[in-house]
Motif scaffolding. Structure first.
Motif, mmCIF file in Angstrom:
data_model
loop_
_atom_site.group_PDB
_atom_site.id
_atom_site.type_symbol
_atom_site.label_atom_id
_atom_site.label_comp_id
_atom_site.label_asym_id
_atom_site.label_seq_id
_atom_site.Cartn_x
_atom_site.Cartn_y
_atom_site.Cartn_z
ATOM 1 N N VAL A 194 -0.993 56.370 -28.118
ATOM 2 C CA VAL A 194 -1.948 57.619 -28.603
ATOM 3 C C VAL A 194 -2.167 57.138 -29.955
ATOM 4 O O VAL A 194 -1.148 57.324 -30.718
ATOM 5 N N ARG A 195 -3.515 57.334 -30.093
ATOM 6 C CA ARG A 195 -3.704 57.438 -32.046
ATOM 7 C C ARG A 195 -3.533 59.327 -31.827
ATOM 8 O O ARG A 195 -3.364 59.340 -33.551
ATOM 9 N N SER A 196 -4.205 60.178 -31.169
ATOM 10 C CA SER A 196 -4.150 62.058 -31.438
ATOM 11 C C SER A 196 -3.695 62.641 -30.492
ATOM 12 O O SER A 196 -3.775 62.149 -29.309
ATOM 13 N N ASN A 209 -1.899 59.127 -39.657
ATOM 14 C CA ASN A 209 -2.339 58.958 -38.811
ATOM 15 C C ASN A 209 -2.661 57.160 -38.769
ATOM 16 O O ASN A 209 -2.660 56.718 -37.684
ATOM 17 N N TYR A 210 -2.790 56.876 -39.691
ATOM 18 C CA TYR A 210 -2.971 55.157 -39.603
ATOM 19 C C TYR A 210 -2.357 54.020 -39.376
ATOM 20 O O TYR A 210 -2.073 53.644 -38.909
ATOM 21 N N ALA A 211 -0.941 54.626 -40.456
ATOM 22 C CA ALA A 211 0.484 53.371 -40.244
ATOM 23 C C ALA A 211 0.518 53.037 -38.476
ATOM 24 O O ALA A 211 0.853 52.075 -38.252
ATOM 25 N N MET A 244 -13.124 54.003 -35.869
ATOM 26 C CA MET A 244 -14.788 54.823 -35.676
ATOM 27 C C MET A 244 -14.773 55.676 -34.436
ATOM 28 O O MET A 244 -13.944 55.367 -33.708
ATOM 29 N N ASN A 245 -15.949 56.263 -34.675
ATOM 30 C CA ASN A 245 -16.142 57.119 -33.817
ATOM 31 C C ASN A 245 -16.683 55.970 -32.647
ATOM 32 O O ASN A 245 -17.408 55.558 -32.952
ATOM 33 N N PHE A 246 -16.175 56.614 -30.845
ATOM 34 C CA PHE A 246 -16.887 56.076 -30.551
ATOM 35 C C PHE A 246 -18.575 56.725 -29.684
ATOM 36 O O PHE A 246 -18.425 58.091 -29.590
ATOM 37 N N ILE A 269 -10.166 64.244 -32.277
ATOM 38 C CA ILE A 269 -11.493 63.136 -32.769
ATOM 39 C C ILE A 269 -11.848 63.239 -34.458
ATOM 40 O O ILE A 269 -11.562 64.594 -35.078
ATOM 41 N N LEU A 270 -11.377 62.552 -35.182
ATOM 42 C CA LEU A 270 -12.478 62.404 -36.891
ATOM 43 C C LEU A 270 -13.329 63.125 -37.025
ATOM 44 O O LEU A 270 -14.035 62.401 -36.459
ATOM 45 N N PRO A 271 -13.706 64.222 -37.691
ATOM 46 C CA PRO A 271 -15.459 64.480 -37.326
ATOM 47 C C PRO A 271 -16.082 63.736 -39.083
ATOM 48 O O PRO A 271 -16.362 63.572 -39.640
ATOM 49 N N GLY A 272 -15.914 62.419 -38.091
ATOM 50 C CA GLY A 272 -17.006 61.543 -38.790
ATOM 51 C C GLY A 272 -18.353 62.002 -39.669
ATOM 52 O O GLY A 272 -18.861 62.735 -38.651
ATOM 53 N N VAL A 273 -19.065 61.777 -40.294
ATOM 54 C CA VAL A 273 -19.651 61.958 -41.572
ATOM 55 C C VAL A 273 -21.184 60.873 -40.526
ATOM 56 O O VAL A 273 -22.472 61.373 -40.451
ATOM 57 N N THR A 274 -20.517 59.815 -39.940
ATOM 58 C CA THR A 274 -21.550 58.931 -39.114
ATOM 59 C C THR A 274 -21.860 59.379 -38.038
ATOM 60 O O THR A 274 -23.139 59.625 -37.912
ATOM 61 N N ARG A 275 -20.750 60.038 -37.921
ATOM 62 C CA ARG A 275 -20.545 60.446 -36.926
ATOM 63 C C ARG A 275 -21.658 61.973 -36.329
ATOM 64 O O ARG A 275 -22.790 61.818 -35.633
ATOM 65 N N ASN A 276 -21.344 62.726 -37.405
ATOM 66 C CA ASN A 276 -22.531 63.852 -36.745
ATOM 67 C C ASN A 276 -24.435 63.319 -38.005
ATOM 68 O O ASN A 276 -25.172 64.129 -37.502
ATOM 69 N N GLY A 317 -19.191 51.544 -32.172
ATOM 70 C CA GLY A 317 -18.385 52.029 -33.018
ATOM 71 C C GLY A 317 -19.224 53.116 -33.959
ATOM 72 O O GLY A 317 -20.217 52.144 -34.420
ATOM 73 N N ALA A 318 -18.497 54.081 -35.037
ATOM 74 C CA ALA A 318 -20.028 54.257 -36.264
ATOM 75 C C ALA A 318 -18.201 54.743 -37.262
ATOM 76 O O ALA A 318 -17.713 55.930 -37.191
ATOM 77 N N GLY A 319 -18.706 54.627 -38.135
ATOM 78 C CA GLY A 319 -18.243 55.055 -39.311
ATOM 79 C C GLY A 319 -18.793 54.411 -41.366
ATOM 80 O O GLY A 319 -19.748 53.479 -41.144
ATOM 81 N N THR A 320 -18.279 55.101 -41.950
ATOM 82 C CA THR A 320 -19.063 54.901 -43.487
ATOM 83 C C THR A 320 -18.636 53.314 -43.417
ATOM 84 O O THR A 320 -19.903 52.218 -43.800
ATOM 85 N N ALA A 321 -18.053 52.305 -43.292
ATOM 86 C CA ALA A 321 -17.976 51.323 -43.768
ATOM 87 C C ALA A 321 -18.847 49.907 -42.776
ATOM 88 O O ALA A 321 -19.005 49.120 -43.499
HETATM 89 C C1 PLP Z 1 -13.397 57.277 -41.425
HETATM 90 C C2 PLP Z 1 -12.710 57.767 -39.791
HETATM 91 C C3 PLP Z 1 -13.912 57.909 -39.151
HETATM 92 C C4 PLP Z 1 -15.496 57.487 -39.411
HETATM 93 O O1 PLP Z 1 -15.807 58.392 -40.615
HETATM 94 P P1 PLP Z 1 -16.812 58.712 -41.333
HETATM 95 O O2 PLP Z 1 -16.928 59.806 -42.396
HETATM 96 O O3 PLP Z 1 -17.716 58.349 -40.171
HETATM 97 O O4 PLP Z 1 -16.410 57.587 -42.444
HETATM 98 C C5 PLP Z 1 -14.095 57.716 -37.809
HETATM 99 N N1 PLP Z 1 -12.459 57.584 -37.529
HETATM 100 C C6 PLP Z 1 -11.380 57.895 -38.079
HETATM 101 C C7 PLP Z 1 -10.511 57.937 -37.410
HETATM 102 C C8 PLP Z 1 -11.485 57.770 -39.437
HETATM 103 O O5 PLP Z 1 -10.699 57.474 -40.064
#
Ligand code: PLP
Length: 378
Positions: A194-196, A209-211, A244-246, A269-276, A317-321
């Motif tokens: 599990v991630r979280s 959280n990442y390694a 990324m957010n789902f 859940i990571l509160p993504g800026v992209t998600r929001n 999935g959604a995220g800044t990258a």
């Molecule tokens: C950074 C990140 C995201 C996306 O967040 P953004 O602010 O949209 O870039 C989603 N999930 C995880 C686990 C992240 O580390």
């Protein structure tokens, strides 16, 4: 941090030391994510005794730290990922930078690291961008990736709130995530890792959280999947897709209406800026699209049933990258679940809503459309 008044550094104290040897710019087609960095970096030191010191912009270079610094032992590290964009008029823009600053403060305080005034760091970053201006690409899809990072520099092995810390920002020019059009990904839904978990740090951007996600990702890759679909609980609730957010567009089983769903911010859940941003945009489009935006938990069984009933329309999935990354397949319990991409175009690897969201966010980031999410900084 304790105490009632906000301890912070001030951008007005900024000290600038300009490099004498500027690196050559890279050709646009050689921009690999996070491989090449600009000429300078921001550093700001903190000690619990004297608080923040003045912000410094200085030549990009190595850090010198004691091997006993607790960042190396207990994972006192958190970070942000954000981008600076150049619009058609040559202006430089940030996308909702206050959200990244607030999240960095939240991650930092979760680790007992110091916090700061968000607008002060934004102003220092803007000065940094002016100095690094030639590194900010001008083509759509290109940008300057910024990596604000906070670490503990405490030179002793005690496990406690760090007595000293370093906030630094480095920057890397990046090209488009999908240079030759969308490429949908396959995900391995893992029941072994599990991630979280509730009350954990899954909602903070902390290095720890990442390694631990790399081994599961390697296992997924060996089986032909690019990333993991992270699940939680006996009922296999979907949490995130890789880093990324789902999101899933489906027809609600009861109402038959199309909904875009994403798991709620329940600590996993990571509160993504992209998600929001996606949530706000899709809500605002409802009168036109008829698509309802809903934050709700969803289990693998519900997805399996919806796929069987042809109710799943799009998944990403959604995220800044990447902004959005379409999902075409999920491996789960030894079976593959195929997710539709674009029914109207067999060559397309992203569905119509996925594309619409991507284009709308890009238009805002590059100032094609005027929107409060985009902040012109100079
Ligand atoms: C950074 C990140 C995201 C996306 O967040 P953004 O602010 O949209 O870039 C989603 N999930 C995880 C686990 C992240 O580390």
């Amino acid at each position: 941090m304790t105490g009632s008044k906000l301890e912070t550094f001030k951008h007005t104290d900024l000290k600038i030391e300009v490099t004498k040897d500027r690196k050559p710019l890279l050709p646009e087609n050689e921009l690999v994510f996070g491989k090449h960095f600009t000429d300078h970096m921001i550093t700001i030191e903190y000690t619990s005794e004297s608080g923040w010191s003045q912000p410094v912009i200085k030549p990009y270079g190595k850090l010198e730290l004691e091997p006993c610094a607790t960042v190396f032992h207990y994972g006192f590290e958190c970070f942000e990922g954000m981008k600076a964009y150049r619009d058609a008029e040559g202006h430089v823009r940030l996308f909702r930078p206050e959200m990244n600053m607030d999240r960095l403060n939240k991650s930092s305080s979760r680790l007992g690291l110091p916090t700061f005034d968000p607008e002060e760091l934004i102003k220092v970053i803007v000065e940094f961008l002016r100095i690094e201006d030639r590194w900010i690409p001008s083509k759509r899809g290109y940008s300057l990736y910024l990596r604000p990072t906070m670490i503990s520099t405490q030179p002793s092995l005690g496990v406690r709130a760090p007595s000293s810390a370093l906030l630094f920002v480095i920057a890397s020019p990046v090209g488009p995530y999908f240079a030759t059009g969308f490429k949908a990904v396959s995900l391995l839904a893992s029941t072994d890792y599990v991630r979280s978990w509730p009350q954990g740090t899954g909602d903070c951007k902390v290095g720890g959280n990442y390694a631990p996600c790399v081994k599961p990702q390697t296992i997924a890759a060996q089986q032909g999947y690019q990333q993991n679909l992270w699940l939680f609980g006996e009922d296999h609730k979907v949490t995130e897709a890789g880093t990324m957010n789902f999101f899933m567009l489906w027809k609600n089983a009861d109402t038959g209406r199309p909904e875009l769903i994403t798991p709620p911010l329940n600590g996993l859940i990571l509160p993504g800026v992209t998600r929001n941003s996606i949530i706000e945009l899709v809500k605002s489009w409802e009168p036109e699209t008829g698509i309802i935006m809903r934050e709700t938990e969803v289990t693998m069984d519900e997805i399996i049933q919806a796929v069987a009933e042809n109710r799943v329309l799009e998944m990403f999935g959604a995220g800044t990258a990447c902004i959005v990354s379409p999902i075409k397949r999920i491996g789960f319990n030894g079976k593959d679940l195929d997710i539709p991409l674009d029914p109207s175009d067999p060559h397309s690897e992203a569905g119509p809503l996925t594309k619409k969201i991507n284009d709308a966010i890009m238009d805002i980031q590059y100032g094609v459309v005027k929107h409060p999410f985009s902040r012109v900084v100079y």
